[in-house]
Design a protein around this motif. Structure first.
Motif, PDB file in Angstrom:
ATOM      1  N   HIS A 169      56.824  68.317  35.245  1.00 26.19           N
ATOM      2  CA  HIS A 169      57.965  69.202  34.991  1.00 26.19           C
ATOM      3  C   HIS A 169      58.045  69.498  33.495  1.00 26.19           C
ATOM      4  N   ALA A 177      62.688  82.334  32.890  1.00 28.99           N
ATOM      5  CA  ALA A 177      61.917  81.187  32.387  1.00 28.99           C
ATOM      6  C   ALA A 177      61.138  80.503  33.507  1.00 28.99           C
ATOM      7  N   ALA A 214      62.484  74.623  39.835  1.00 27.82           N
ATOM      8  CA  ALA A 214      61.552  75.425  39.036  1.00 27.82           C
ATOM      9  C   ALA A 214      60.148  75.305  39.609  1.00 27.82           C
ATOM     10  N   THR A 249      47.661  79.794  32.276  1.00 31.11           N
ATOM     11  CA  THR A 249      47.727  78.935  33.453  1.00 31.11           C
ATOM     12  C   THR A 249      46.401  79.067  34.178  1.00 31.11           C
ATOM     13  N   VAL A 271      49.289  78.059  46.156  1.00 33.62           N
ATOM     14  CA  VAL A 271      49.597  77.200  45.003  1.00 33.62           C
ATOM     15  C   VAL A 271      48.334  76.871  44.208  1.00 33.62           C
ATOM     16  N   LEU A 272      47.420  76.060  44.782  1.00 28.83           N
ATOM     17  CA  LEU A 272      46.211  75.693  44.042  1.00 28.83           C
ATOM     18  C   LEU A 272      44.926  76.152  44.718  1.00 28.83           C
ATOM     19  N   GLY A 320      53.253  76.878  51.273  1.00 27.25           N
ATOM     20  CA  GLY A 320      53.276  76.749  49.817  1.00 27.25           C
ATOM     21  C   GLY A 320      54.239  77.727  49.170  1.00 27.25           C
ATOM     22  N   ARG A 352      60.445  77.036  32.410  1.00 25.74           N
ATOM     23  CA  ARG A 352      60.807  75.961  33.322  1.00 25.74           C
ATOM     24  C   ARG A 352      59.748  75.967  34.396  1.00 25.74           C
ATOM     25  N   GLN A 353      58.965  74.917  34.487  1.00 26.06           N
ATOM     26  CA  GLN A 353      58.059  74.869  35.619  1.00 26.06           C
ATOM     27  C   GLN A 353      57.838  73.447  36.064  1.00 26.06           C
ATOM     28  N   SER A 354      57.720  73.323  37.345  1.00 28.08           N
ATOM     29  CA  SER A 354      57.647  72.037  37.981  1.00 28.08           C
ATOM     30  C   SER A 354      56.552  72.136  39.038  1.00 28.08           C
ATOM     31  N   LEU A 355      55.413  71.553  38.713  1.00 31.63           N
ATOM     32  CA  LEU A 355      54.297  71.630  39.661  1.00 31.63           C
ATOM     33  C   LEU A 355      54.223  70.331  40.440  1.00 31.63           C
ATOM     34  N   PRO A 385      54.707  70.483  50.294  1.00 27.73           N
ATOM     35  CA  PRO A 385      54.093  71.321  51.335  1.00 27.73           C
ATOM     36  C   PRO A 385      53.251  72.450  50.735  1.00 27.73           C
ATOM     37  N   GLY A 386      52.064  72.617  51.270  1.00 27.98           N
ATOM     38  CA  GLY A 386      51.241  73.750  50.882  1.00 27.98           C
ATOM     39  C   GLY A 386      50.629  73.681  49.496  1.00 27.98           C
ATOM     40  N   THR A 433      44.250  71.573  37.577  1.00 25.70           N
ATOM     41  CA  THR A 433      45.130  72.691  37.210  1.00 25.70           C
ATOM     42  C   THR A 433      45.867  72.324  35.937  1.00 25.70           C
TER      43      THR A 433
END
Lengths: 229, 260, 238
Positions: C152, A87, A206, C223, C181-182, A47, C164-167, C174-175, C188
């Protein structure tokens, strides 16, 4: 041209850039009871590679791209990368760690490659982000963009894996075997990151990890900790 | 007021603080003088940068107590900073704060990731950063004490980090420690054999330790210390004063050049 | 299925907000609902199941200077599999001008088994704009392993990158369920609050929630991970 030895030298955990003092979030994950054995360490590493590893490698590759001699406006490009990486780093503790590691790497870089483009890094009082310093340092060492991304991705794995050996007393042979199992994923992440460096900064990866942010902030409040991160 | 520049012959020494409980010089305790005949309290010259003194030694040998004693000794004399590398990060710093011997702003703790020897020998950046941060936070310093995390007899400081190093062992660790040697015992600029007050209780023979230390260390000095009896570690402080004078000569303060 | 919707709000000059444009297409229909606390409120009314892989839904929002809009949805959206190899995509583009406020507080996105979904949000905030933006992701319906989903979010404040975040979750990430991660949590999400009128509070974290002041503007990101949607909502209601 760069020699393989320079690639190995910069990827080596013994390169004096403070890696030994960072667990990449593992210390907090262990304390939270989320990493307890080889299996959970492997999931943690996978991860982390896909999130912080990919982002760090992409920014190292992008900084490497900005460092090539014909680049005009290198300082502007690095300042933009600095803001874009901020960011992508929502947790203040992780921003501070990245800059602290950047400062440690810069200290080594200035001593070893005094002619590198470090003066073009943004003049942030707490230091430039580690991937940016790494990109410039690798460029100065004559490494390729892909090699740069590989060092960055590999570092996110080995730092946490080594911390796992120290924190959990895991069998070091089995932890190494686990890293061997992740080698393809590491190379793939590095290749993705190196390709992404052609995109404009706002389009760089990101990949987020909520627990990385949460763990980092909890860790930062501890009065007693073995690792700086 | 500390003089900013020193004219050795014209400015009287800063009056040394009389240690409140310095015991009479006990010649029954074996010891070597750092440099007999040298005035331990010459006027201290200001150096261009702080003298960095590493204090290492095994767990429990009294490193932190020595740092606290030196803080007391230099409290009104030197601009002092302390960097600790204890594996428990803030513990040593907290000890110094609680002891009230040093302003907390003058103490920095470095996390070592379970590798205290790495942080002082192989990968010294975090310690150098801590030294820089101290100067940024509180202004120029004369002396920075860098205390290692408790490690073993092989842990020594990098010359890239410290100018001098003191290795602290204690009599309770057994009187054969100096004989065992190791880089700390053999090569440290000063060996301190601590807790001499415990020697009768643990059956340690100070004469044996003195003889072995001389054999191992050649001309390098060794001091016996009991902080219980000497809370300002007088002779260790004197040794540091002497080293400070050497350091100032090597790293002179940059003097602004006036019109010619 | 493709659909486009657009919402434009302007200050009405009397201290309120007028929705000067409000249009949509099935399954992306917009309905003005009674103002909630004086703030113009719009609900997204899902006109069909989904999104299904292959759907491409786009929503544009513009909030003019001094206007204030709150956007909600009537129900969770459930990303479902559709044509093999296809991806469902929901793209939201929002522009918030100076002195304007946008609250984006829809119900959860559920990533169902076998889905392939991309939720993309791009928000441009002028200096002095305010925002509350909540994204909640439920990984699979009850007891289900989710398909692939990426949430995203790209936010700029005053021309500077803010977030900027992309989950990514699911088999291609992976993972994602692991301890980096979670940590096995099925729910989430995050709440971004941009409020130029107030100083940001220092970071804090406890359990599986953190409050994170951002670097690029007067903004804070909450978060969280949670065992269920209800607990997540409680974490992300401030």
């Amino acid at each position: 041209m760069a020699t393989p030895s320079l690639l190995l030298l910069l990827a080596d955990g013994r390169f004096p850039a403070g890696a030994h003092a960072h667990s990449g979030g593992l210390e907090a994950a262990v304390a939270a009871g989320r990493v307890t054995d080889l299996a959970t360490l492997e999931a943690f590493l996978a991860g982390r590679l896909a999130t912080a590893g990919l982002v760090g490698a992409a920014f190292a590759a992008a900084a490497h791209r900005a460092a090539v001699p014909e680049t005009v406006g290198r300082a502007d490009a690095l300042a933009r990368l600095d803001a874009e990486l901020d960011a992508r780093t929502a947790a203040p503790a992780l921003r501070a760690v990245s800059r602290r590691q950047g400062r440690a790497l810069l200290r080594a870089g200035r001593a070893i490659w005094p002619d590198a483009a470090f003066a073009d890094l943004p003049a942030t009082p707490t230091g430039a982000h580690q991937p940016l310093v790494l990109g410039l340092l690798c460029a100065a060492a004559g490494l390729s963009r892909l090699e740069t991304a590989t060092i960055a991705a590999y570092g996110t794995l080995t730092g946490a894996a080594s911390a796992g050996v120290r924190l959990l007393g895991l069998d070091p042979y089995r932890v190494q075997a686990l890293l061997v199992g992740l080698a393809d994923a590491c190379d793939g992440t590095a290749a993705d990151a190196a390709r992404a460096a052609d995109d404009p900064p706002e389009r760089l990866p990101a990949a987020a990890a909520p627990l990385a942010d949460i763990h980092a902030e909890i860790h930062a409040t501890w009065e007693v900790r073995l690792f700086a991160s | 007021m500390r003089p900013d520049t020193v004219v050795p012959s014209a400015v009287p020494a800063v009056e040394p603080i009389t240690p409140p409980a310095t015991p009479p010089h006990d010649e029954t305790v074996p010891h070597t003088h750092p440099e007999p005949g040298v005035d331990p309290h010459p006027p201290l010259a200001r150096a261009g940068r702080a003298l960095r003194v590493g204090i290492g030694g095994p767990v429990g040998s009294g490193k932190t107590a020595l740092v606290a004693a030196l803080c007391r000794a230099f409290a009104d004399e030197l601009r002092l900073g302390v960097v600790t590398n204890d594996i428990y990060t803030t513990e040593d710093a907290d000890f110094l704060r609680r002891a009230g011997v040093l302003d907390p702003a003058r103490i920095r703790a470095v996390e070592t990731g379970c590798c205290p020897h790495t942080a002082i020998r192989d990968d010294i950046g975090a310690n150098l950063d801590a030294v820089d941060e101290l100067a940024e936070a509180v202004g120029p310093l004369d002396l920075v004490l860098v205390e290692s995390g408790g490690d073993n007899l092989t842990a020594t400081f990098s010359r890239g980090l410290v100018d001098r190093q003191i290795f602290v062992v204690d009599v309770a660790g057994g009187d054969k420690v100096p004989r065992k040697g190791g880089p700390g015992v053999t090569a440290a600029d000063l060996l301190v054999i601590n807790k001499t007050d415990l020697a009768p209780m643990v059956g340690a023979d100070l004469a044996v330790m003195d003889r072995d230390a001389r054999a191992r260390r050649g001309d390098l000095p060794t001091l016996f210390l009991s902080i219980v009896g000497d809370p300002t570690a007088t002779r260790v402080a004197d040794w540091i004063r002497h080293e400070l004078a050497h350091h100032a000569a090597l790293h002179p303060l940059a003097v602004p050049v006036g019109p010619t | 299925m493709r659909a486009f919707a657009r919402l434009v709000a302007r200050a009405d000059g009397r201290g309120g907000t007028a929705l000067v444009e409000l249009r949509g297409e099935t399954p992306l229909l917009l309905r003005q609902t009674p103002a909630d606390g004086g703030v113009a409120t719009v609900h997204i009314v899902g006109g069909a199941a989904g999104p299904l892989a292959g759907d491409d839904l786009r929503l544009e929002i513009e909030v003019g200077p001094g206007a204030a809009v709150r956007v909600r949805s009537v129900a969770a959206s459930i990303a479902l599999p559709g044509r093999p190899g296809a991806v469902s995509r929901v793209a939201v583009r929002a522009v918030v001008h100076a002195g304007a406020t946008l609250h984006w507080l829809p119900e959860q996105l559920v990533a169902a088994a076998g889905c392939a979904h991309l939720a993309e949000s791009r928000i441009d905030l002028a200096a002095g704009a305010s925002l509350r933006w909540r994204d909640e992701l439920i990984c699979g319906r009850y007891g289900e392993v989710p398909g692939g989903a990426v949430v995203h979010t790209q936010v700029d404040y005053a021309g500077r990158p803010l977030l900027r975040q992309s989950l990514a979750v699911g088999p291609q990430a992976p993972g994602w369920a692991g301890p980096a991660v979670l940590g096995g949590a099925p729910a989430t999400g995050s709440l971004l609050v941009v409020d130029p009128s107030r100083p940001t509070a220092p970071p804090t974290a406890e359990g599986s929630v953190a409050r994170l002041p951002l670097a690029g503007g007067p903004a804070t990101l909450w978060t969280a991970t949670a065992p269920d949607a209800h607990t997540l909502r409680a974490h992300l209601t401030v």
